[in-house]
Design an enzyme around this catalytic site. Sequence first.
Site, PDB file in Angstrom:
ATOM      1  N   SER A 123     -25.080 -95.660  -2.114  1.00 34.29           N
ATOM      2  CA  SER A 123     -24.163 -94.854  -2.933  1.00 34.29           C
ATOM      3  C   SER A 123     -24.387 -93.376  -2.638  1.00 34.29           C
ATOM      4  CB  SER A 123     -24.380 -95.160  -4.412  1.00 34.29           C
ATOM      5  OG  SER A 123     -25.747 -95.151  -4.736  1.00 34.29           O
ATOM      6  N   GLU A 169     -23.911 -89.447  -4.125  1.00 34.44           N
ATOM      7  CA  GLU A 169     -23.681 -88.643  -5.335  1.00 34.44           C
ATOM      8  C   GLU A 169     -23.018 -87.315  -4.991  1.00 34.44           C
ATOM      9  OE1 GLU A 169     -26.883 -88.656  -8.266  1.00 34.44           O
ATOM     10  OE2 GLU A 169     -26.639 -86.489  -8.480  1.00 34.44           O
ATOM     11  N   THR A 180     -21.605 -86.271 -10.861  1.00 36.39           N
ATOM     12  CA  THR A 180     -22.488 -85.765 -11.915  1.00 36.39           C
ATOM     13  C   THR A 180     -21.691 -85.123 -13.045  1.00 36.39           C
ATOM     14  OG1 THR A 180     -22.785 -83.606 -10.914  1.00 36.39           O
ATOM     15  CG2 THR A 180     -24.335 -85.316 -10.248  1.00 36.39           C
ATOM     16  N   HIS A 203     -21.251 -89.917 -14.055  1.00 35.98           N
ATOM     17  CA  HIS A 203     -22.486 -89.772 -14.813  1.00 35.98           C
ATOM     18  C   HIS A 203     -22.022 -89.352 -16.215  1.00 35.98           C
ATOM     19  CE1 HIS A 203     -25.276 -88.898 -11.137  1.00 35.98           C
ATOM     20  NE2 HIS A 203     -24.296 -89.727 -10.818  1.00 35.98           N
ATOM     21  N   ARG A 256     -29.563 -88.988 -20.375  1.00 36.92           N
ATOM     22  CA  ARG A 256     -29.738 -88.065 -21.489  1.00 36.92           C
ATOM     23  C   ARG A 256     -29.187 -86.696 -21.118  1.00 36.92           C
ATOM     24  NH1 ARG A 256     -35.365 -85.360 -23.176  1.00 36.92           N
ATOM     25  NH2 ARG A 256     -34.788 -84.222 -21.280  1.00 36.92           N
ATOM     26  N   ASP A 288     -30.050 -82.596 -19.656  1.00 35.91           N
ATOM     27  CA  ASP A 288     -30.906 -81.496 -20.120  1.00 35.91           C
ATOM     28  C   ASP A 288     -30.015 -80.385 -20.609  1.00 35.91           C
ATOM     29  OD1 ASP A 288     -33.542 -82.379 -19.490  1.00 35.91           O
ATOM     30  OD2 ASP A 288     -33.048 -82.107 -17.364  1.00 35.91           O
ATOM     31  N   TYR A 317     -38.021 -92.708 -12.924  1.00 37.56           N
ATOM     32  CA  TYR A 317     -38.866 -91.603 -12.437  1.00 37.56           C
ATOM     33  C   TYR A 317     -40.182 -92.145 -11.887  1.00 37.56           C
ATOM     34  CZ  TYR A 317     -35.387 -89.005 -14.935  1.00 37.56           C
ATOM     35  OH  TYR A 317     -34.177 -88.492 -15.343  1.00 37.56           O
ATOM     36  N   PHE A 359     -35.832 -77.885  -5.689  1.00 38.50           N
ATOM     37  CA  PHE A 359     -35.434 -79.176  -6.266  1.00 38.50           C
ATOM     38  C   PHE A 359     -36.683 -79.940  -6.733  1.00 38.50           C
ATOM     39  CE2 PHE A 359     -31.394 -78.995  -3.619  1.00 38.50           C
ATOM     40  CZ  PHE A 359     -30.557 -78.889  -4.716  1.00 38.50           C
ATOM     41  N   HIS A 403     -29.671 -94.387  -2.804  1.00 40.04           N
ATOM     42  CA  HIS A 403     -28.681 -93.510  -3.457  1.00 40.04           C
ATOM     43  C   HIS A 403     -28.906 -92.109  -2.880  1.00 40.04           C
ATOM     44  CE1 HIS A 403     -26.125 -91.911  -6.668  1.00 40.04           C
ATOM     45  NE2 HIS A 403     -27.066 -91.026  -6.958  1.00 40.04           N
TER      46      HIS A 403
HETATM   47  C1  FAD Z   1     -30.031 -90.457 -10.558  1.00 39.50           C
HETATM   48  C2  FAD Z   1     -30.022 -89.278 -11.495  1.00 39.50           C
HETATM   49  C3  FAD Z   1     -28.807 -88.664 -11.792  1.00 39.50           C
HETATM   50  C4  FAD Z   1     -28.759 -87.577 -12.677  1.00 39.50           C
HETATM   51  N1  FAD Z   1     -27.541 -87.002 -12.974  1.00 39.50           N
HETATM   52  C5  FAD Z   1     -27.468 -86.010 -13.886  1.00 39.50           C
HETATM   53  C6  FAD Z   1     -26.209 -85.463 -14.291  1.00 39.50           C
HETATM   54  O1  FAD Z   1     -25.162 -85.861 -13.808  1.00 39.50           O
HETATM   55  N2  FAD Z   1     -26.212 -84.473 -15.215  1.00 39.50           N
HETATM   56  C7  FAD Z   1     -27.371 -84.013 -15.800  1.00 39.50           C
HETATM   57  O2  FAD Z   1     -27.299 -83.131 -16.663  1.00 39.50           O
HETATM   58  N3  FAD Z   1     -28.575 -84.508 -15.440  1.00 39.50           N
HETATM   59  C8  FAD Z   1     -28.656 -85.498 -14.516  1.00 39.50           C
HETATM   60  N4  FAD Z   1     -29.884 -86.028 -14.165  1.00 39.50           N
HETATM   61  C9  FAD Z   1     -31.107 -85.448 -14.744  1.00 39.50           C
HETATM   62  C10 FAD Z   1     -31.463 -86.075 -16.094  1.00 39.50           C
HETATM   63  O3  FAD Z   1     -30.435 -85.835 -17.028  1.00 39.50           O
HETATM   64  C11 FAD Z   1     -32.766 -85.446 -16.568  1.00 39.50           C
HETATM   65  O4  FAD Z   1     -33.819 -85.875 -15.755  1.00 39.50           O
HETATM   66  C12 FAD Z   1     -33.084 -85.631 -18.040  1.00 39.50           C
HETATM   67  O5  FAD Z   1     -34.177 -84.763 -18.369  1.00 39.50           O
HETATM   68  C13 FAD Z   1     -33.524 -87.020 -18.422  1.00 39.50           C
HETATM   69  O6  FAD Z   1     -32.487 -87.889 -18.425  1.00 39.50           O
HETATM   70  P1  FAD Z   1     -32.768 -89.475 -18.591  1.00 39.50           P
HETATM   71  O7  FAD Z   1     -31.456 -90.115 -18.685  1.00 39.50           O
HETATM   72  O8  FAD Z   1     -33.720 -89.936 -17.586  1.00 39.50           O
HETATM   73  O9  FAD Z   1     -33.474 -89.435 -20.041  1.00 39.50           O
HETATM   74  P2  FAD Z   1     -34.340 -90.453 -20.875  1.00 39.50           P
HETATM   75  O10 FAD Z   1     -34.426 -91.789 -20.264  1.00 39.50           O
HETATM   76  O11 FAD Z   1     -33.839 -90.357 -22.274  1.00 39.50           O
HETATM   77  O12 FAD Z   1     -35.800 -89.789 -20.803  1.00 39.50           O
HETATM   78  C14 FAD Z   1     -35.977 -88.414 -21.084  1.00 39.50           C
HETATM   79  C15 FAD Z   1     -37.404 -88.150 -21.577  1.00 39.50           C
HETATM   80  O13 FAD Z   1     -37.583 -88.685 -22.892  1.00 39.50           O
HETATM   81  C16 FAD Z   1     -38.602 -89.654 -22.919  1.00 39.50           C
HETATM   82  N5  FAD Z   1     -38.100 -90.743 -23.780  1.00 39.50           N
HETATM   83  C17 FAD Z   1     -37.124 -91.639 -23.493  1.00 39.50           C
HETATM   84  N6  FAD Z   1     -36.917 -92.452 -24.527  1.00 39.50           N
HETATM   85  C18 FAD Z   1     -37.768 -92.065 -25.494  1.00 39.50           C
HETATM   86  C19 FAD Z   1     -38.041 -92.519 -26.837  1.00 39.50           C
HETATM   87  N7  FAD Z   1     -37.366 -93.539 -27.365  1.00 39.50           N
HETATM   88  N8  FAD Z   1     -38.992 -91.865 -27.568  1.00 39.50           N
HETATM   89  C20 FAD Z   1     -39.681 -90.821 -27.042  1.00 39.50           C
HETATM   90  N9  FAD Z   1     -39.472 -90.353 -25.784  1.00 39.50           N
HETATM   91  C21 FAD Z   1     -38.524 -90.973 -25.035  1.00 39.50           C
HETATM   92  C22 FAD Z   1     -38.824 -90.095 -21.472  1.00 39.50           C
HETATM   93  O14 FAD Z   1     -40.153 -90.515 -21.244  1.00 39.50           O
HETATM   94  C23 FAD Z   1     -38.497 -88.799 -20.728  1.00 39.50           C
HETATM   95  O15 FAD Z   1     -39.610 -87.943 -20.721  1.00 39.50           O
HETATM   96  C24 FAD Z   1     -29.961 -87.092 -13.264  1.00 39.50           C
HETATM   97  C25 FAD Z   1     -31.200 -87.706 -12.935  1.00 39.50           C
HETATM   98  C26 FAD Z   1     -31.231 -88.781 -12.072  1.00 39.50           C
HETATM   99  C27 FAD Z   1     -32.560 -89.406 -11.743  1.00 39.50           C
END
Ligand code: FAD
Length: 284
Positions: free
Chosen positions: A7, A9, A40, A69, A99, A101, A140, A211, A261
Amino acid sequence: MGDLRFSFELFPPRTAEGVAKLPTVVAELAALRPDFFSVTHGAGGSDQDGTYETLLTVVRQTGIEAAPHLTCIGSTRANVAAQLERYREAGVKRIVALRGDLPATAMSSAAPGEFQYAGDLVRFIREEHGDAFWIEVAAYPEMHPQAENPGADFDHFRRKVEAGADAALTQLFYNSEAYFDFMERCGRAEIRIPIYPGILPITSFEKTQRFCSGCGADLPRWVRLRLEQLKDDKQALLDFGLSVVTRLCETLLRNGAPGLHFYTINQAAPTMRLWEALGMAVPA
Ligand SMILES: Cc1cc2nc3c(=O)[nH]c(=O)nc-3n(C[C@H](O)[C@H](O)[C@H](O)COP(=O)(O)OP(=O)(O)OC[C@H]3O[C@@H](n4cnc5c(N)ncnc54)[C@H](O)[C@@H]3O)c2cc1C
Protein backbone atom coordinates in the site's frame (compact mmCIF):
# COMPACT_ATOMS: atom_id res chain seq x y z
CA MET A 1 5.46 -11.80 -4.68
CA GLY A 2 2.42 -14.03 -4.26
CA ASP A 3 -0.06 -12.97 -1.63
CA LEU A 4 1.95 -10.06 -0.27
CA ARG A 5 0.07 -6.80 0.18
CA PHE A 6 1.50 -3.39 -0.75
CA SER A 7 0.00 0.00 0.00
CA PHE A 8 1.08 3.58 -0.69
CA GLU A 9 0.38 6.45 1.67
CA LEU A 10 -0.35 9.95 0.35
CA PHE A 11 -1.23 13.20 2.07
CA PRO A 12 -3.71 15.82 0.85
CA PRO A 13 -1.55 18.40 -0.94
CA ARG A 14 -1.47 21.78 0.79
CA THR A 15 0.03 23.99 -1.95
CA ALA A 16 -1.05 24.80 -5.50
CA GLU A 17 2.14 23.13 -6.72
CA GLY A 18 1.38 20.00 -4.69
CA VAL A 19 -2.16 19.87 -6.09
CA ALA A 20 -0.86 20.24 -9.65
CA LYS A 21 1.75 17.52 -9.18
CA LEU A 22 -0.45 14.94 -7.50
CA PRO A 23 -2.08 13.35 -10.61
CA THR A 24 1.37 12.56 -12.07
CA VAL A 25 2.59 11.10 -8.78
CA VAL A 26 -0.58 9.03 -8.44
CA ALA A 27 -0.36 7.79 -12.05
CA GLU A 28 3.27 6.68 -11.58
CA LEU A 29 2.51 4.92 -8.31
CA ALA A 30 -0.71 3.38 -9.67
CA ALA A 31 1.34 1.75 -12.44
CA LEU A 32 2.90 -0.43 -9.70
CA ARG A 33 -0.63 -1.70 -8.88
CA PRO A 34 -0.65 -1.35 -5.11
CA ASP A 35 -3.46 -3.08 -3.25
CA PHE A 36 -4.60 0.31 -2.04
CA PHE A 37 -3.62 3.91 -1.43
CA SER A 38 -4.18 5.53 1.93
CA VAL A 39 -4.69 9.24 2.51
CA THR A 40 -3.64 10.94 5.75
CA HIS A 41 -5.81 13.21 7.83
CA GLY A 42 -4.98 16.05 10.22
CA ALA A 43 -5.85 15.56 13.86
CA GLY A 44 -8.94 17.36 15.13
CA GLY A 45 -10.55 17.19 11.69
CA SER A 46 -8.28 19.95 10.38
CA ASP A 47 -8.22 18.68 6.80
CA GLN A 48 -11.11 16.27 6.60
CA ASP A 49 -12.27 17.74 3.29
CA GLY A 50 -8.72 17.50 1.93
CA THR A 51 -8.60 13.80 2.83
CA TYR A 52 -12.01 13.15 1.29
CA GLU A 53 -11.27 15.03 -1.92
CA THR A 54 -7.82 13.50 -2.38
CA LEU A 55 -9.32 10.06 -1.81
CA LEU A 56 -12.02 10.58 -4.44
CA THR A 57 -9.48 11.98 -6.91
CA VAL A 58 -7.23 8.93 -6.48
CA VAL A 59 -10.09 6.44 -6.88
CA ARG A 60 -11.52 8.20 -9.94
CA GLN A 61 -8.12 8.53 -11.56
CA THR A 62 -6.84 5.01 -10.95
CA GLY A 63 -9.76 2.72 -10.08
CA ILE A 64 -7.59 1.48 -7.19
CA GLU A 65 -9.05 1.36 -3.69
CA ALA A 66 -8.17 4.24 -1.36
CA ALA A 67 -8.51 4.26 2.42
CA PRO A 68 -8.90 7.43 4.44
CA HIS A 69 -6.98 7.86 7.69
CA LEU A 70 -9.43 9.00 10.35
CA THR A 71 -8.12 10.66 13.51
CA CYS A 72 -10.35 11.00 16.57
CA ILE A 73 -8.54 13.19 19.09
CA GLY A 74 -10.34 16.52 19.46
CA SER A 75 -13.37 15.27 17.48
CA THR A 76 -16.92 14.76 18.62
CA ARG A 77 -18.85 11.55 18.07
CA ALA A 78 -21.21 13.47 15.79
CA ASN A 79 -18.36 14.69 13.61
CA VAL A 80 -16.78 11.23 13.35
CA ALA A 81 -20.19 9.69 12.64
CA ALA A 82 -20.76 12.19 9.81
CA GLN A 83 -17.37 11.42 8.27
CA LEU A 84 -18.03 7.68 8.43
CA GLU A 85 -21.42 8.15 6.73
CA ARG A 86 -19.83 10.22 3.98
CA TYR A 87 -17.14 7.61 3.39
CA ARG A 88 -19.67 4.80 3.36
CA GLU A 89 -21.79 6.64 0.79
CA ALA A 90 -18.66 7.11 -1.33
CA GLY A 91 -18.11 3.34 -1.33
CA VAL A 92 -15.12 3.33 1.05
CA LYS A 93 -14.52 -0.10 2.57
CA ARG A 94 -11.31 0.45 4.53
CA ILE A 95 -10.41 2.98 7.25
CA VAL A 96 -7.07 3.64 8.94
CA ALA A 97 -8.28 4.43 12.49
CA LEU A 98 -5.96 6.63 14.55
CA ARG A 99 -5.86 8.82 17.59
CA GLY A 100 -3.79 11.55 15.93
CA ASP A 101 -1.80 14.29 17.66
CA LEU A 102 -3.16 17.74 18.39
CA PRO A 103 -0.76 20.67 18.63
CA ALA A 104 0.15 21.31 22.29
CA THR A 105 -1.75 24.62 22.23
CA ALA A 106 -4.95 22.96 21.06
CA MET A 107 -4.57 20.21 23.65
CA SER A 108 -4.31 22.69 26.50
CA SER A 109 -6.90 25.23 25.37
CA ALA A 110 -9.65 22.99 24.02
CA ALA A 111 -11.53 20.01 25.36
CA PRO A 112 -9.85 16.79 24.19
CA GLY A 113 -13.07 15.76 22.46
CA GLU A 114 -15.07 12.62 22.99
CA PHE A 115 -12.42 10.09 22.04
CA GLN A 116 -9.17 9.63 23.91
CA TYR A 117 -7.50 6.78 22.10
CA ALA A 118 -7.61 5.01 18.76
CA GLY A 119 -9.20 2.01 20.53
CA ASP A 120 -12.24 4.21 21.30
CA LEU A 121 -12.54 5.02 17.60
CA VAL A 122 -12.26 1.37 16.55
CA ARG A 123 -15.00 0.46 19.04
CA PHE A 124 -17.19 3.32 17.77
CA ILE A 125 -16.80 2.25 14.13
CA ARG A 126 -17.74 -1.33 15.00
CA GLU A 127 -20.74 -0.19 17.08
CA GLU A 128 -22.05 2.12 14.37
CA HIS A 129 -21.14 0.18 11.22
CA GLY A 130 -20.57 -3.45 12.19
CA ASP A 131 -18.24 -5.02 9.63
CA ALA A 132 -18.90 -2.49 6.86
CA PHE A 133 -15.29 -1.24 7.14
CA TRP A 134 -12.01 -3.13 7.23
CA ILE A 135 -10.12 -1.33 10.01
CA GLU A 136 -6.36 -0.77 9.99
CA VAL A 137 -4.66 0.63 13.10
CA ALA A 138 -1.15 1.87 13.91
CA ALA A 139 1.52 -0.28 15.58
CA TYR A 140 4.81 0.85 17.12
CA PRO A 141 7.59 -1.77 17.09
CA GLU A 142 9.89 0.74 18.87
CA MET A 143 7.13 1.97 21.23
CA HIS A 144 4.91 5.00 20.80
CA PRO A 145 6.87 8.01 22.10
CA GLN A 146 4.22 8.96 24.68
CA ALA A 147 3.80 5.47 26.13
CA GLU A 148 4.79 4.81 29.75
CA ASN A 149 6.88 1.77 28.77
CA PRO A 150 6.99 -0.90 26.03
CA GLY A 151 4.81 -3.33 28.00
CA ALA A 152 2.03 -0.81 28.59
CA ASP A 153 2.19 0.32 24.96
CA PHE A 154 1.88 -3.28 23.80
CA ASP A 155 -1.10 -3.89 26.12
CA HIS A 156 -2.81 -0.83 24.64
CA PHE A 157 -2.11 -2.17 21.15
CA ARG A 158 -3.60 -5.54 22.13
CA ARG A 159 -6.74 -3.86 23.44
CA LYS A 160 -7.04 -1.85 20.23
CA VAL A 161 -6.93 -5.11 18.27
CA GLU A 162 -9.51 -6.67 20.60
CA ALA A 163 -11.76 -3.67 19.96
CA GLY A 164 -12.01 -4.84 16.34
CA ALA A 165 -8.96 -3.95 14.22
CA ASP A 166 -8.41 -6.18 11.18
CA ALA A 167 -4.80 -5.24 10.41
CA ALA A 168 -2.05 -2.86 11.50
CA LEU A 169 0.45 -0.59 9.76
CA THR A 170 3.62 0.14 11.67
CA GLN A 171 5.38 3.38 12.35
CA LEU A 172 8.50 3.73 10.19
CA PHE A 173 11.63 1.95 11.44
CA TYR A 174 15.09 1.14 10.08
CA ASN A 175 15.79 -1.70 12.43
CA SER A 176 14.20 -4.98 11.36
CA GLU A 177 14.86 -6.57 14.78
CA ALA A 178 12.31 -4.20 16.35
CA TYR A 179 9.64 -5.52 13.98
CA PHE A 180 10.54 -9.17 14.57
CA ASP A 181 10.51 -8.63 18.34
CA PHE A 182 7.08 -6.99 18.04
CA MET A 183 5.82 -9.93 15.98
CA GLU A 184 7.12 -12.37 18.59
CA ARG A 185 5.24 -10.49 21.29
CA CYS A 186 2.12 -10.60 19.10
CA GLY A 187 2.55 -14.36 18.71
CA ARG A 188 2.79 -14.83 22.48
CA ALA A 189 -0.30 -12.64 22.99
CA GLU A 190 -2.18 -14.58 20.28
CA ILE A 191 -2.61 -11.47 18.17
CA ARG A 192 -3.21 -12.90 14.73
CA ILE A 193 -3.94 -9.86 12.57
CA PRO A 194 -1.44 -9.06 9.79
CA ILE A 195 1.00 -6.28 10.70
CA TYR A 196 2.50 -4.43 7.75
CA PRO A 197 5.85 -2.67 8.18
CA GLY A 198 5.75 1.05 7.37
CA ILE A 199 8.63 1.95 5.06
CA LEU A 200 10.02 5.44 4.56
CA PRO A 201 12.51 5.68 1.65
CA ILE A 202 15.63 7.67 2.53
CA THR A 203 16.09 10.75 0.36
CA SER A 204 17.79 13.26 2.65
CA PHE A 205 19.87 13.33 5.83
CA GLU A 206 17.90 16.15 7.48
CA LYS A 207 14.45 14.79 6.64
CA THR A 208 15.27 11.26 7.75
CA GLN A 209 16.63 12.55 11.06
CA ARG A 210 13.60 14.78 11.54
CA PHE A 211 11.07 12.04 10.79
CA CYS A 212 12.85 9.60 13.10
CA SER A 213 13.11 11.98 16.01
CA GLY A 214 9.50 13.11 15.50
CA CYS A 215 8.11 9.61 15.90
CA GLY A 216 10.66 8.01 18.20
CA ALA A 217 12.21 5.72 15.56
CA ASP A 218 15.81 4.71 15.97
CA LEU A 219 18.07 5.82 13.12
CA PRO A 220 21.00 3.41 13.50
CA ARG A 221 24.23 5.29 14.25
CA TRP A 222 26.08 3.90 11.25
CA VAL A 223 23.26 4.97 8.91
CA ARG A 224 23.12 8.45 10.44
CA LEU A 225 26.88 8.89 10.15
CA ARG A 226 26.94 7.74 6.52
CA LEU A 227 23.99 9.99 5.60
CA GLU A 228 25.60 12.94 7.31
CA GLN A 229 28.82 12.39 5.41
CA LEU A 230 26.96 12.08 2.08
CA LYS A 231 24.52 14.92 2.65
CA ASP A 232 26.08 17.20 0.03
CA ASP A 233 26.33 14.48 -2.61
CA LYS A 234 22.68 13.90 -3.50
CA GLN A 235 23.22 10.93 -5.82
CA ALA A 236 25.54 9.10 -3.43
CA LEU A 237 23.09 9.69 -0.59
CA LEU A 238 20.18 8.37 -2.66
CA ASP A 239 22.19 5.28 -3.63
CA PHE A 240 23.19 4.60 -0.03
CA GLY A 241 19.65 5.22 1.27
CA LEU A 242 18.24 2.90 -1.38
CA SER A 243 20.63 0.10 -0.44
CA VAL A 244 19.77 0.44 3.28
CA VAL A 245 16.00 0.42 2.72
CA THR A 246 16.13 -2.31 0.06
CA ARG A 247 17.99 -4.58 2.51
CA LEU A 248 15.48 -3.73 5.22
CA CYS A 249 12.52 -4.64 2.97
CA GLU A 250 14.19 -7.84 1.76
CA THR A 251 14.90 -8.93 5.33
CA LEU A 252 11.33 -8.19 6.38
CA LEU A 253 9.72 -10.01 3.45
CA ARG A 254 12.08 -12.99 3.66
CA ASN A 255 11.22 -13.43 7.32
CA GLY A 256 7.47 -13.33 7.21
CA ALA A 257 6.26 -9.74 6.82
CA PRO A 258 2.90 -9.98 5.02
CA GLY A 259 3.67 -7.01 2.75
CA LEU A 260 4.76 -3.38 3.09
CA HIS A 261 3.16 0.05 3.53
CA PHE A 262 5.18 2.82 1.86
CA TYR A 263 5.21 6.36 3.20
CA THR A 264 5.53 8.04 -0.20
CA ILE A 265 5.44 11.67 1.04
CA ASN A 266 3.70 12.35 -2.29
CA GLN A 267 6.80 11.49 -4.32
CA ALA A 268 6.76 8.65 -6.81
CA ALA A 269 10.47 8.26 -7.61
CA PRO A 270 11.80 6.97 -4.24
CA THR A 271 9.12 4.28 -3.99
CA MET A 272 9.56 3.34 -7.67
CA ARG A 273 13.33 2.97 -7.22
CA LEU A 274 12.78 0.78 -4.21
CA TRP A 275 10.22 -1.29 -6.10
CA GLU A 276 12.71 -1.90 -8.87
CA ALA A 277 15.57 -2.65 -6.46
CA LEU A 278 13.36 -5.26 -4.78
CA GLY A 279 12.91 -6.90 -8.16
CA MET A 280 9.17 -6.45 -8.09
CA ALA A 281 7.43 -6.72 -11.38
CA VAL A 282 5.80 -3.67 -12.91
CA PRO A 283 2.57 -4.99 -14.46
CA ALA A 284 2.35 -4.34 -18.21
C1 FAD B 1 0.56 4.08 9.74
C2 FAD B 1 0.38 5.38 10.47
C3 FAD B 1 -0.40 6.38 9.88
C4 FAD B 1 -0.61 7.60 10.53
N1 FAD B 1 -1.41 8.55 9.94
C5 FAD B 1 -1.69 9.70 10.59
C6 FAD B 1 -2.59 10.67 10.04
O1 FAD B 1 -3.12 10.50 8.96
N2 FAD B 1 -2.83 11.79 10.76
C7 FAD B 1 -2.27 12.01 11.99
O2 FAD B 1 -2.56 13.05 12.61
N3 FAD B 1 -1.41 11.12 12.54
C8 FAD B 1 -1.12 9.97 11.88
N4 FAD B 1 -0.27 9.04 12.45
C9 FAD B 1 0.39 9.36 13.73
C10 FAD B 1 -0.48 8.97 14.93
O3 FAD B 1 -1.69 9.70 14.91
C11 FAD B 1 0.31 9.28 16.19
O4 FAD B 1 1.38 8.39 16.31
C12 FAD B 1 -0.50 9.34 17.47
O5 FAD B 1 0.33 9.90 18.50
C13 FAD B 1 -0.97 8.01 18.00
O6 FAD B 1 -1.98 7.50 17.25
P1 FAD B 1 -2.48 5.98 17.50
O7 FAD B 1 -3.64 5.79 16.64
O8 FAD B 1 -1.36 5.05 17.40
O9 FAD B 1 -2.93 6.13 19.04
P2 FAD B 1 -3.27 5.12 20.20
O10 FAD B 1 -3.30 3.72 19.76
O11 FAD B 1 -4.48 5.67 20.87
O12 FAD B 1 -2.01 5.30 21.17
C14 FAD B 1 -1.57 6.59 21.56
C15 FAD B 1 -0.84 6.53 22.90
O13 FAD B 1 -1.77 6.27 23.96
C16 FAD B 1 -1.46 5.08 24.64
N5 FAD B 1 -2.75 4.40 24.87
C17 FAD B 1 -3.54 3.79 23.96
N6 FAD B 1 -4.65 3.32 24.54
C18 FAD B 1 -4.57 3.65 25.84
C19 FAD B 1 -5.43 3.45 26.98
N7 FAD B 1 -6.59 2.81 26.86
N8 FAD B 1 -5.03 3.94 28.19
C20 FAD B 1 -3.85 4.59 28.33
N9 FAD B 1 -3.00 4.81 27.29
C21 FAD B 1 -3.37 4.34 26.07
C22 FAD B 1 -0.53 4.28 23.72
O14 FAD B 1 0.35 3.45 24.45
C23 FAD B 1 0.20 5.41 23.01
O15 FAD B 1 1.26 5.88 23.80
C24 FAD B 1 -0.02 7.83 11.80
C25 FAD B 1 0.80 6.82 12.39
C26 FAD B 1 0.99 5.62 11.74
C27 FAD B 1 1.86 4.58 12.38
